[in-house]
Design an enzyme around this catalytic site. Structure first.
Site, PDB file in Angstrom:
ATOM      1  N   ARG A  37      44.443   1.094  84.488  1.00 45.99           N
ATOM      2  CA  ARG A  37      43.605   1.806  85.443  1.00 45.99           C
ATOM      3  C   ARG A  37      43.734   1.246  86.859  1.00 45.99           C
ATOM      4  O   ARG A  37      43.661   1.983  87.845  1.00 45.99           O
ATOM      5  CB  ARG A  37      42.162   1.691  84.960  1.00 45.99           C
ATOM      6  CG  ARG A  37      41.235   2.543  85.739  1.00 45.99           C
ATOM      7  CD  ARG A  37      39.919   2.626  85.011  1.00 45.99           C
ATOM      8  NE  ARG A  37      38.944   3.241  85.885  1.00 45.99           N
ATOM      9  CZ  ARG A  37      37.740   3.609  85.511  1.00 45.99           C
ATOM     10  NH1 ARG A  37      37.368   3.432  84.275  1.00 45.99           N
ATOM     11  NH2 ARG A  37      36.914   4.155  86.362  1.00 45.99           N
ATOM     12  N   ARG A  50      34.227  13.605  89.604  1.00 45.38           N
ATOM     13  CA  ARG A  50      35.612  13.143  89.482  1.00 45.38           C
ATOM     14  C   ARG A  50      35.975  12.960  88.028  1.00 45.38           C
ATOM     15  O   ARG A  50      35.114  12.811  87.164  1.00 45.38           O
ATOM     16  CB  ARG A  50      35.805  11.844  90.261  1.00 45.38           C
ATOM     17  CG  ARG A  50      35.045  10.657  89.692  1.00 45.38           C
ATOM     18  CD  ARG A  50      35.249   9.428  90.542  1.00 45.38           C
ATOM     19  NE  ARG A  50      36.658   9.035  90.578  1.00 45.38           N
ATOM     20  CZ  ARG A  50      37.185   8.092  89.799  1.00 45.38           C
ATOM     21  NH1 ARG A  50      36.424   7.432  88.949  1.00 45.38           N
ATOM     22  NH2 ARG A  50      38.455   7.790  89.887  1.00 45.38           N
ATOM     23  N   ASN A  61      59.064  15.162  63.799  1.00 46.43           N
ATOM     24  CA  ASN A  61      60.078  16.120  64.252  1.00 46.43           C
ATOM     25  C   ASN A  61      60.471  15.999  65.715  1.00 46.43           C
ATOM     26  O   ASN A  61      61.547  16.445  66.091  1.00 46.43           O
ATOM     27  CB  ASN A  61      59.689  17.562  63.877  1.00 46.43           C
ATOM     28  CG  ASN A  61      58.397  18.008  64.486  1.00 46.43           C
ATOM     29  OD1 ASN A  61      57.606  17.199  64.937  1.00 46.43           O
ATOM     30  ND2 ASN A  61      58.169  19.301  64.509  1.00 46.43           N
ATOM     31  N   LYS A  65      51.230   5.580  67.585  1.00 48.24           N
ATOM     32  CA  LYS A  65      51.473   5.443  66.139  1.00 48.24           C
ATOM     33  C   LYS A  65      52.560   6.467  65.772  1.00 48.24           C
ATOM     34  O   LYS A  65      52.296   7.668  65.701  1.00 48.24           O
ATOM     35  CB  LYS A  65      50.142   5.668  65.413  1.00 48.24           C
ATOM     36  CG  LYS A  65      50.165   6.368  64.077  1.00 48.24           C
ATOM     37  CD  LYS A  65      50.752   5.604  62.945  1.00 48.24           C
ATOM     38  CE  LYS A  65      50.889   6.476  61.709  1.00 48.24           C
ATOM     39  NZ  LYS A  65      52.281   6.491  61.221  1.00 48.24           N
ATOM     40  N   GLY A 120      50.484   6.116  57.751  1.00 48.28           N
ATOM     41  CA  GLY A 120      49.376   7.047  58.009  1.00 48.28           C
ATOM     42  C   GLY A 120      48.191   6.827  57.088  1.00 48.28           C
ATOM     43  O   GLY A 120      47.036   6.872  57.526  1.00 48.28           O
ATOM     44  N   SER A 156      50.402  17.672  60.913  1.00 45.92           N
ATOM     45  CA  SER A 156      50.022  18.820  60.088  1.00 45.92           C
ATOM     46  C   SER A 156      48.511  19.080  60.195  1.00 45.92           C
ATOM     47  O   SER A 156      47.735  18.206  60.600  1.00 45.92           O
ATOM     48  CB  SER A 156      50.387  18.538  58.634  1.00 45.92           C
ATOM     49  OG  SER A 156      49.650  17.422  58.193  1.00 45.92           O
ATOM     50  N   GLU A 200      47.508  19.008  68.081  1.00 42.76           N
ATOM     51  CA  GLU A 200      48.581  20.015  67.961  1.00 42.76           C
ATOM     52  C   GLU A 200      48.990  20.026  66.496  1.00 42.76           C
ATOM     53  O   GLU A 200      49.693  19.130  66.039  1.00 42.76           O
ATOM     54  CB  GLU A 200      49.768  19.639  68.855  1.00 42.76           C
ATOM     55  CG  GLU A 200      49.449  19.653  70.341  1.00 42.76           C
ATOM     56  CD  GLU A 200      49.158  21.030  70.889  1.00 42.76           C
ATOM     57  OE1 GLU A 200      49.464  22.035  70.213  1.00 42.76           O
ATOM     58  OE2 GLU A 200      48.597  21.107  71.997  1.00 42.76           O
ATOM     59  N   ARG A 204      60.152  22.774  62.889  1.00 41.66           N
ATOM     60  CA  ARG A 204      59.526  22.839  64.207  1.00 41.66           C
ATOM     61  C   ARG A 204      58.215  23.587  64.033  1.00 41.66           C
ATOM     62  O   ARG A 204      58.157  24.585  63.329  1.00 41.66           O
ATOM     63  CB  ARG A 204      60.428  23.573  65.201  1.00 41.66           C
ATOM     64  CG  ARG A 204      61.754  22.849  65.421  1.00 41.66           C
ATOM     65  CD  ARG A 204      62.784  23.731  66.091  1.00 41.66           C
ATOM     66  NE  ARG A 204      62.183  24.585  67.089  1.00 41.66           N
ATOM     67  CZ  ARG A 204      62.192  25.913  67.048  1.00 41.66           C
ATOM     68  NH1 ARG A 204      62.793  26.546  66.060  1.00 41.66           N
ATOM     69  NH2 ARG A 204      61.608  26.614  67.984  1.00 41.66           N
ATOM     70  N   CYS A 205      57.177  23.101  64.741  1.00 39.55           N
ATOM     71  CA  CYS A 205      55.897  23.801  64.640  1.00 39.55           C
ATOM     72  C   CYS A 205      56.043  25.222  65.154  1.00 39.55           C
ATOM     73  O   CYS A 205      55.346  26.125  64.719  1.00 39.55           O
ATOM     74  CB  CYS A 205      54.841  23.064  65.442  1.00 39.55           C
ATOM     75  SG  CYS A 205      55.371  22.763  67.127  1.00 39.55           S
ATOM     76  N   GLY A 263      59.611  23.626  74.585  1.00 38.93           N
ATOM     77  CA  GLY A 263      60.350  22.908  75.622  1.00 38.93           C
ATOM     78  C   GLY A 263      59.567  21.702  76.106  1.00 38.93           C
ATOM     79  O   GLY A 263      58.905  21.019  75.325  1.00 38.93           O
TER      80      GLY A 263
HETATM   81  P1  NAP Z   1      52.073  14.607  59.315  1.00 37.83           P
HETATM   82  O1  NAP Z   1      52.535  14.241  57.966  1.00 37.83           O
HETATM   83  O2  NAP Z   1      50.758  15.247  59.470  1.00 37.83           O
HETATM   84  O3  NAP Z   1      52.149  13.266  60.180  1.00 37.83           O
HETATM   85  C1  NAP Z   1      51.910  13.257  61.560  1.00 37.83           C
HETATM   86  C2  NAP Z   1      51.506  11.850  61.991  1.00 37.83           C
HETATM   87  O4  NAP Z   1      50.198  11.574  61.484  1.00 37.83           O
HETATM   88  C3  NAP Z   1      52.411  10.757  61.437  1.00 37.83           C
HETATM   89  O5  NAP Z   1      52.548   9.744  62.391  1.00 37.83           O
HETATM   90  C4  NAP Z   1      51.629  10.266  60.239  1.00 37.83           C
HETATM   91  O6  NAP Z   1      51.955   8.967  59.841  1.00 37.83           O
HETATM   92  C5  NAP Z   1      50.225  10.333  60.793  1.00 37.83           C
HETATM   93  N1  NAP Z   1      49.169  10.320  59.789  1.00 37.83           N
HETATM   94  C6  NAP Z   1      49.196  10.758  58.505  1.00 37.83           C
HETATM   95  N2  NAP Z   1      48.001  10.585  57.919  1.00 37.83           N
HETATM   96  C7  NAP Z   1      47.187  10.023  58.848  1.00 37.83           C
HETATM   97  C8  NAP Z   1      45.830   9.602  58.858  1.00 37.83           C
HETATM   98  N3  NAP Z   1      45.047   9.722  57.787  1.00 37.83           N
HETATM   99  N4  NAP Z   1      45.322   9.076  59.992  1.00 37.83           N
HETATM  100  C9  NAP Z   1      46.079   8.972  61.087  1.00 37.83           C
HETATM  101  N5  NAP Z   1      47.386   9.333  61.148  1.00 37.83           N
HETATM  102  C10 NAP Z   1      47.926   9.864  60.043  1.00 37.83           C
HETATM  103  O7  NAP Z   1      53.105  15.584  60.035  1.00 37.83           O
HETATM  104  P2  NAP Z   1      54.694  15.484  60.092  1.00 37.83           P
HETATM  105  O8  NAP Z   1      55.243  15.916  58.779  1.00 37.83           O
HETATM  106  O9  NAP Z   1      55.127  14.173  60.649  1.00 37.83           O
HETATM  107  O10 NAP Z   1      54.991  16.573  61.213  1.00 37.83           O
HETATM  108  C11 NAP Z   1      55.081  17.915  60.950  1.00 37.83           C
HETATM  109  C12 NAP Z   1      53.787  18.621  61.283  1.00 37.83           C
HETATM  110  O11 NAP Z   1      53.508  18.496  62.677  1.00 37.83           O
HETATM  111  C13 NAP Z   1      53.878  20.114  61.021  1.00 37.83           C
HETATM  112  O12 NAP Z   1      52.690  20.567  60.452  1.00 37.83           O
HETATM  113  C14 NAP Z   1      54.070  20.693  62.415  1.00 37.83           C
HETATM  114  O13 NAP Z   1      53.677  22.040  62.553  1.00 37.83           O
HETATM  115  C15 NAP Z   1      53.223  19.784  63.219  1.00 37.83           C
HETATM  116  N6  NAP Z   1      53.618  19.868  64.626  1.00 37.83           N
HETATM  117  C16 NAP Z   1      52.822  20.592  65.470  1.00 37.83           C
HETATM  118  C17 NAP Z   1      53.184  20.752  66.803  1.00 37.83           C
HETATM  119  C18 NAP Z   1      52.342  21.566  67.739  1.00 37.83           C
HETATM  120  O14 NAP Z   1      52.632  21.613  68.920  1.00 37.83           O
HETATM  121  N7  NAP Z   1      51.301  22.222  67.268  1.00 37.83           N
HETATM  122  C19 NAP Z   1      54.368  20.150  67.275  1.00 37.83           C
HETATM  123  C20 NAP Z   1      55.159  19.422  66.374  1.00 37.83           C
HETATM  124  C21 NAP Z   1      54.762  19.289  65.045  1.00 37.83           C
HETATM  125  P3  NAP Z   1      52.922   8.701  58.566  1.00 37.83           P
HETATM  126  O15 NAP Z   1      54.227   9.304  58.922  1.00 37.83           O
HETATM  127  O16 NAP Z   1      52.941   7.218  58.482  1.00 37.83           O
HETATM  128  O17 NAP Z   1      52.275   9.341  57.391  1.00 37.83           O
END
Ligand code: NAP
Length: 511
Positions: free
Chosen positions: A82, A164, A178, A201, A234, A254, A273, A306-307, A466
């Site tokens: 800050r 502010r 991803n 993380k 996670g 997810s 997201e 990709r989401c 993008g």
């Molecule tokens: P994920 O399994 O949900 O994991 C995402 C992140 O969360 C990882 O770093 C994971 O760590 C962590 N995590 C898991 N459980 C957790 C908990 N209880 N507390 C805190 N953190 C935790 O998702 P992914 O398979 O890596 O990514 C794909 C998903 O991301 C898809 O659903 C996709 O649609 C979404 N996504 C969305 C956007 C958007 O803009 N909306 C963009 C990109 C991706 P670990 O890997 O150690 O489990």
């Protein structure tokens, strides 16, 4: 596949204080914890999706250790961030962009080998990360406040307020597998540019880009005690997520993870997201060849992981057969293979379980009366074919491919008789991230845009976030808030009203 996949020695040229190689060629990384490059006896294995071999080990940081790190960041690091003036924060991010450019070959290789991206996709992600760092000044210009005069009521006359935005303190940044580099960069830019400290993380599947990014940020002059990379699985994150010293959480992942984090975290600020998978609506006056090429890209690029990938294609009846055949033709052309080969269009999925899930979802669709038009087969532990499944509108809603987000190169195609039907089927999914519409009739397109429950609509192209030049984000189960240059500041800052009382001082002479 022959020899086991390994990262080349380029990575060691980047920094021997961060990584060493053992006799089997496996890289042992340290992670960055608020000023310390940390090694631990407990480590997690990192695999390459190219052939599922172990390529690295990263420290598995315990909660006890994280507790001391959070303490350091909370007590001193958040003030270091800050108290670094805005122009210096910009300079730091600018230097980080230069360093990323200097080491782009290393980062590209890491994205190919650790995340399984094709060379073109990996280069694209590195370039997007550099661009995002360089556009941080555009965020800073959106850091606006208000001036509120007091003479609207008797009670407030001769007072005034400025409102502010100030940094919330410590942001917990959680990234998905991803976009392991870009998502981290994007969230760091909007968190740090306004003066926050952060804990990043990364996903356990591909944490190497985040660790190397920490090295870049340290070299670029980011205050050493103001950030950390928490290589914590996670499932062990609950205590960190609920930690009161963390003021905001920015998560991409997810919907299931998002829901868990929201339940665990308690009172905080959030940007989420979450899951997606987008519909594409093809109108009967669309340029069908163009639409087929773009929809195909939307389905198979980065293996559908990709989401904003297209998962549902809704086609007006008069052009259904013609468009379907063109799309099948485009998907047949896709060359699946080793992402290190420049001629490969589509590489592997992140791990074998992702391929299991896709095959199960395709079998579920077939069992309920849908038909595989192209693809549908597994080509190796992590390799699948790009797949299109035809489903009648009467059954489409019952399929797992419609109800869930299957993170793989697979989409449904369905004939619709009216645009209302297309809107209804699109809005029937639990997700609401983006949508695509291909066509020329401006009135039909305008109606579709009005009624779709999504965060962004792409007209005559496939959805792509993008670098967030245009903001994006989900509705419904796809999330909370928006990412995009300048649009995320509100989630990592807090308003503060400063009220000045000049009563009786004669500053104002009211009638
Ligand atoms: P994920 O399994 O949900 O994991 C995402 C992140 O969360 C990882 O770093 C994971 O760590 C962590 N995590 C898991 N459980 C957790 C908990 N209880 N507390 C805190 N953190 C935790 O998702 P992914 O398979 O890596 O990514 C794909 C998903 O991301 C898809 O659903 C996709 O649609 C979404 N996504 C969305 C956007 C958007 O803009 N909306 C963009 C990109 C991706 P670990 O890997 O150690 O489990």
């Amino acid at each position: 596949m022959g020899l086991m996949v390994r990262l080349s020695e380029k990575i060691e040229s980047l920094s021997r204080e961060v990584v060493r190689r053992d006799e089997e060629g496996v890289l042992w990384f340290k992670t960055y914890l608020a000023g310390e490059w940390f090694e631990s006896r407990e480590s997690s294995l990192v695999y390459s999706p190219i052939d599922t071999s172990v390529i690295a080990r990263v420290p598995r940081v315990s909660y006890e250790k994280m507790d001391t790190v959070v303490d350091k960041i909370y007590r001193s690091g958040r003030w270091s961030a800050r108290n670094t003036p805005g122009h210096k924060r910009l300079e730091i991010l600018g230097r980080a962009a230069e360093l990323l450019r200097d080491y782009q070959d290393v980062f590209t290789e890491v994205l190919v080998v650790n995340a399984g991206k094709t060379l073109a996709a990996a280069r694209g992600e590195v370039k997007a990360s550099i661009d995002r760092l360089e556009r941080a000044d555009m965020d800073l210009r959106k850091l606006l406040g208000d001036y509120i005069p007091g003479d609207w009521s008797d009670e407030t006359t001769e007072t005034e307020s400025i409102v502010r935005r100030e940094p919330v303190g410590v942001v917990l940044i959680i990234t998905p597998f991803n976009y392991p580099l870009f998502d981290a960069v994007n969230k760091i830019v909007y968190s740090f540019i306004v003066g926050n400290a952060f804990i990043l993380k990364p996903a356990s599947a591909d944490p190497i880009p985040a660790i190397l990014l920490a090295w870049v940020l340290e070299k670029a002059g980011m205050p050493r005690d103001s950030f950390a990379v928490a290589t914590v699985p996670g499932r062990e994150m609950d205590r960190l997520v609920s930690d009161k010293r963390i003021a905001a959480i920015s998560l991409t992942g997810s919907t299931e993870t998002g829901e868990r984090v929201l339940k665990t975290a308690g009172v905080k600020q959030f940007i989420m997201e979450l899951g997606g998978g987008d519909p594409a609506i093809i109108l009967s006056d669309a340029d069908l060849e163009w639409a087929a090429q773009r929809v195909a890209r939307g389905i198979y690029s980065y293996s559908g992981q990709r989401c904003d990938a297209i998962k549902l294609v809704l086609v007006e009846a008069p052009v259904y057969e013609k468009f379907r055949d063109l799309l099948v033709g485009e998907l047949r052309k896709v060359r699946v293979g080793d992402p290190r080969d420049p001629s490969t269009d589509m590489g592997p999925l992140i791990d074998p379980s992702a391929a299991d899930l896709m095959i199960e979802a395709v079998r579920d669709a077939e069992a309920r009366g849908a038909r595989v038009l192209v693809g549908g087969r597994r080509l190796g532990p992590t390799y699948v074919e790009p797949t299109l499944v035809e489903a009648d509108k009467t059954i489409v809603r019952s399929l797992r491919l419609y109800r869930e987000e299957i993170f793989a190169p697979v989409a449904l195609i369905t004939r619709v008789d009216t645009i209302d039907e297309a809107i209804d089927i699109s809005n029937g999914r639990r997700y609401g991230l983006d949508a695509a519409v291909f066509g020329r009739d401006i009135n039909k397109i305008r109606k579709i845009v009005r009624l779709l429950e999504v965060g962004a609509v792409y007209i005559n192209d496939f959805p792509r976030h993008g670098i967030g030049y245009y903001p994006f984000g989900g509705r419904k189960d796809s999330g909370i808030g928006r990412e995009g240059i300048g649009y995320s500041l509100e989630y990592v800052t807090a308003y503060k009203s400063i009220v000045y009382n000049y009563k009786g001082t004669g500053v104002w002479e009211y009638l």
